[in-house]
Design a protein around this motif. Structure first.
Motif, PDB file in Angstrom:
ATOM      1  N   SER A  44     -79.222 -20.428 -39.847  1.00  0.00           N
ATOM      2  CA  SER A  44     -80.103 -21.171 -40.750  1.00  0.00           C
ATOM      3  C   SER A  44     -79.807 -22.670 -40.841  1.00  0.00           C
ATOM      4  CB  SER A  44     -80.069 -20.531 -42.141  1.00  0.00           C
ATOM      5  OG  SER A  44     -80.923 -21.212 -43.021  1.00  0.00           O
ATOM      6  N   GLU A  48     -82.559 -25.497 -39.701  1.00  0.00           N
ATOM      7  CA  GLU A  48     -83.086 -26.394 -40.726  1.00  0.00           C
ATOM      8  C   GLU A  48     -82.733 -27.846 -40.418  1.00  0.00           C
ATOM      9  OE1 GLU A  48     -81.524 -24.911 -44.376  1.00  0.00           O
ATOM     10  OE2 GLU A  48     -82.668 -23.040 -44.286  1.00  0.00           O
ATOM     11  N   ASN A  52     -85.378 -31.078 -39.679  1.00  0.00           N
ATOM     12  CA  ASN A  52     -85.315 -32.367 -40.362  1.00  0.00           C
ATOM     13  C   ASN A  52     -85.136 -33.519 -39.380  1.00  0.00           C
ATOM     14  OD1 ASN A  52     -85.009 -32.263 -43.627  1.00  0.00           O
ATOM     15  ND2 ASN A  52     -84.370 -30.340 -42.708  1.00  0.00           N
ATOM     16  N   LYS A  85     -73.481 -26.073 -46.568  1.00  0.00           N
ATOM     17  CA  LYS A  85     -74.175 -25.301 -45.537  1.00  0.00           C
ATOM     18  C   LYS A  85     -73.252 -24.948 -44.366  1.00  0.00           C
ATOM     19  CE  LYS A  85     -78.509 -25.707 -47.208  1.00  0.00           C
ATOM     20  NZ  LYS A  85     -79.449 -24.597 -47.454  1.00  0.00           N
ATOM     21  N   SER A 266     -91.835 -30.785 -43.590  1.00  0.00           N
ATOM     22  CA  SER A 266     -91.853 -29.330 -43.573  1.00  0.00           C
ATOM     23  C   SER A 266     -91.691 -28.861 -42.132  1.00  0.00           C
ATOM     24  CB  SER A 266     -93.166 -28.798 -44.162  1.00  0.00           C
ATOM     25  OG  SER A 266     -93.148 -27.385 -44.235  1.00  0.00           O
ATOM     26  N   ASN A 268     -90.833 -24.980 -39.532  1.00  0.00           N
ATOM     27  CA  ASN A 268     -90.329 -23.616 -39.421  1.00  0.00           C
ATOM     28  C   ASN A 268     -89.789 -23.397 -38.016  1.00  0.00           C
ATOM     29  OD1 ASN A 268     -92.650 -22.404 -37.712  1.00  0.00           O
ATOM     30  ND2 ASN A 268     -93.728 -23.293 -39.463  1.00  0.00           N
ATOM     31  N   GLU A 305     -87.174 -21.703 -42.445  1.00  0.00           N
ATOM     32  CA  GLU A 305     -88.081 -22.719 -42.961  1.00  0.00           C
ATOM     33  C   GLU A 305     -87.283 -23.838 -43.623  1.00  0.00           C
ATOM     34  OE1 GLU A 305     -90.843 -20.967 -45.642  1.00  0.00           O
ATOM     35  OE2 GLU A 305     -91.943 -19.865 -44.088  1.00  0.00           O
ATOM     36  N   SER A 306     -87.852 -25.015 -43.628  1.00  0.00           N
ATOM     37  CA  SER A 306     -87.267 -26.149 -44.335  1.00  0.00           C
ATOM     38  C   SER A 306     -88.399 -27.049 -44.807  1.00  0.00           C
ATOM     39  CB  SER A 306     -86.319 -26.943 -43.422  1.00  0.00           C
ATOM     40  OG  SER A 306     -85.785 -28.063 -44.103  1.00  0.00           O
ATOM     41  N   SER A 307     -88.326 -27.513 -46.052  1.00  0.00           N
ATOM     42  CA  SER A 307     -89.352 -28.412 -46.559  1.00  0.00           C
ATOM     43  C   SER A 307     -88.791 -29.190 -47.738  1.00  0.00           C
ATOM     44  CB  SER A 307     -90.611 -27.643 -46.986  1.00  0.00           C
ATOM     45  OG  SER A 307     -90.303 -26.718 -48.012  1.00  0.00           O
ATOM     46  N   GLU A 332     -82.913 -33.168 -48.098  1.00  0.00           N
ATOM     47  CA  GLU A 332     -81.913 -32.100 -48.170  1.00  0.00           C
ATOM     48  C   GLU A 332     -80.876 -32.255 -47.069  1.00  0.00           C
ATOM     49  OE1 GLU A 332     -81.551 -27.221 -48.333  1.00  0.00           O
ATOM     50  OE2 GLU A 332     -83.402 -28.158 -47.636  1.00  0.00           O
ATOM     51  N   TYR A 333     -81.310 -32.533 -45.851  1.00  0.00           N
ATOM     52  CA  TYR A 333     -80.421 -32.863 -44.741  1.00  0.00           C
ATOM     53  C   TYR A 333     -80.610 -34.352 -44.461  1.00  0.00           C
ATOM     54  CZ  TYR A 333     -79.837 -27.853 -43.726  1.00  0.00           C
ATOM     55  OH  TYR A 333     -79.543 -26.503 -43.791  1.00  0.00           O
TER      56      TYR A 333
END
Length: 345
Positions: A44, A48, A52, A85, A266, A268, A305-307, A332-333
């Motif tokens: 993950s 992710e 990003n 993470k 966003s 995936n 997923e990442s958003s 986030e990242y």
């Protein structure tokens, strides 16, 4: 340029491949639901982070080119892995067939140390067990401890204060295990400075931007005929899609350009494995009945997923047609981007 692109992509994909060859597939010894949970927890942060990274570095000014003006930019974007993470909590996964004396294990983007795990399951009504090491991560091998993505981008001015952008890597072989990679990214920037009256007479420029990138990577896992897991004709594939929508602004001076943006990222990713995997388990009986084999179930698809909101600040140095740019995105990242461009207005 082709060699440069492949070096950047290979930092991610070939490190991924190395971990697979060091025993990543042993996770499949666990029951199907547990192996899926372990794989998702392990991969993950890497997936992710890559999403990003792919969403950044699309611009170094809000000002669009004149019609048929263009620039060619080459650089690198890297998404820093948050400390939290780097490891995952084993007990939080709710595993039913796997135990470990450790409370945490490394993710793909974590430290290199492995974690010993034990599988207890049932085959043909008999209780059996197997031991394996959950693989370590590649954090120490990543540039600046960040998941990288290449920036090789052509931007062309269009009528109506528009600018089209293209990122493209044709399907290309990488590594020694029949691996391949291909990438496509498209973007559109619309300058809206004239919507704000007299602002179009100042160094300030304002634009709207939307971009989409997809990347497909696959590679083979070497056949194995001994040990606790046997592998034949195995192939791994992952596909990533990233989307970004941003409002951007820049102050364009003769030499220095200050720029920034605010918007939403966003994306995936999916990861799949195919091939024949056979597990070898201990029965607890004396030889020759001390081992039993089982055809292992392979998760059909792992989804990530990442958003989230992103805010970018950057600067560009202009030396005639030659530009040097760098930016940092808070998200986030957190992600840095840097590169050079040749720009013709």
């Amino acid at each position: 340029m082709k060699k440069y692109i492949l070096i950047l992509i290979s930092i991610f994909t070939l490190s991924f491949n190395t971990n697979a060859q060091e025993g990543f597939e042993a996770i499949l010894l666990a029951d199907a639901s547990d192996s899926q949970k372990l794989m998702e927890a392990y991969f993950s942060p890497g997936m992710e982070g890559f999403i990003n990274a792919m969403n950044n570095g699309w611009y170094h000014t809000a000002k669009v080119h004149k019609t048929f003006g263009f620039d060619l930019a080459i650089g690198l974007s890297g998404a820093a892995i948050p400390t939290e993470k780097e490891l995952f909590n084993i007990s939080a996964l709710g595993l039913t067939s796997v135990t470990s004396s450790s409370t945490t294990a490394s993710t793909f983007a974590g430290p290199s140390g492995t974690t010993s795990m034990t599988v207890n399951t049932t085959i043909n009504g008999n209780n059996v067990s197997a031991n394996f090491d959950s693989p370590g991560g590649i954090l120490s091998d990543l540039p600046a401890k960040a998941v990288p993505a290449p920036i090789v981008q052509l931007s062309v001015g269009l009528p109506f204060k528009l600018e089209g952008m293209l990122r493209f890597v044709p399907e290309t072989n990488i590594g020694e295990d029949d691996g391949s990679v291909k990438m496509l990214g498209v973007g559109l920037k619309k300058e809206i400075t004239n919507w704000f009256g007299p602002l179009d007479k100042t160094p300030l420029h304002i634009s709207l931007l939307a971009a989409y990138t997809t990347m497909d990577v696959n590679y083979g896992i070497a056949d194995q005929s001994s040990g606790e897991i046997q592998v034949q004709n195995a192939l791994t594939e992952f596909n990533l899609k990233a989307y970004t929508v941003q409002a951007i602004a820049s102050l364009n001076f003769p030499i220095i350009n200050i720029y920034g943006g605010f918007g939403y990222n966003s994306g995936n990713a999916s990861y799949a494995m195919s091939g024949t995997f056979t597990g070898v388990y201990d029965t607890g009986f004396p030889a020759p009945n001390d081992k039993v084999t089982k055809n292992l179930s392979v998760p059909s698809n792992l989804d990530f997923e990442s958003s989230g909101v992103t805010t970018t600040l950057g600067a560009r140095l202009s030396l005639g047609f030659f530009k040097i740019f760098g930016s940092y995105a808070f998200q986030e990242y957190n992600t840095f981007s840097a590169g050079v461009a040749i720009s013709i207005r």
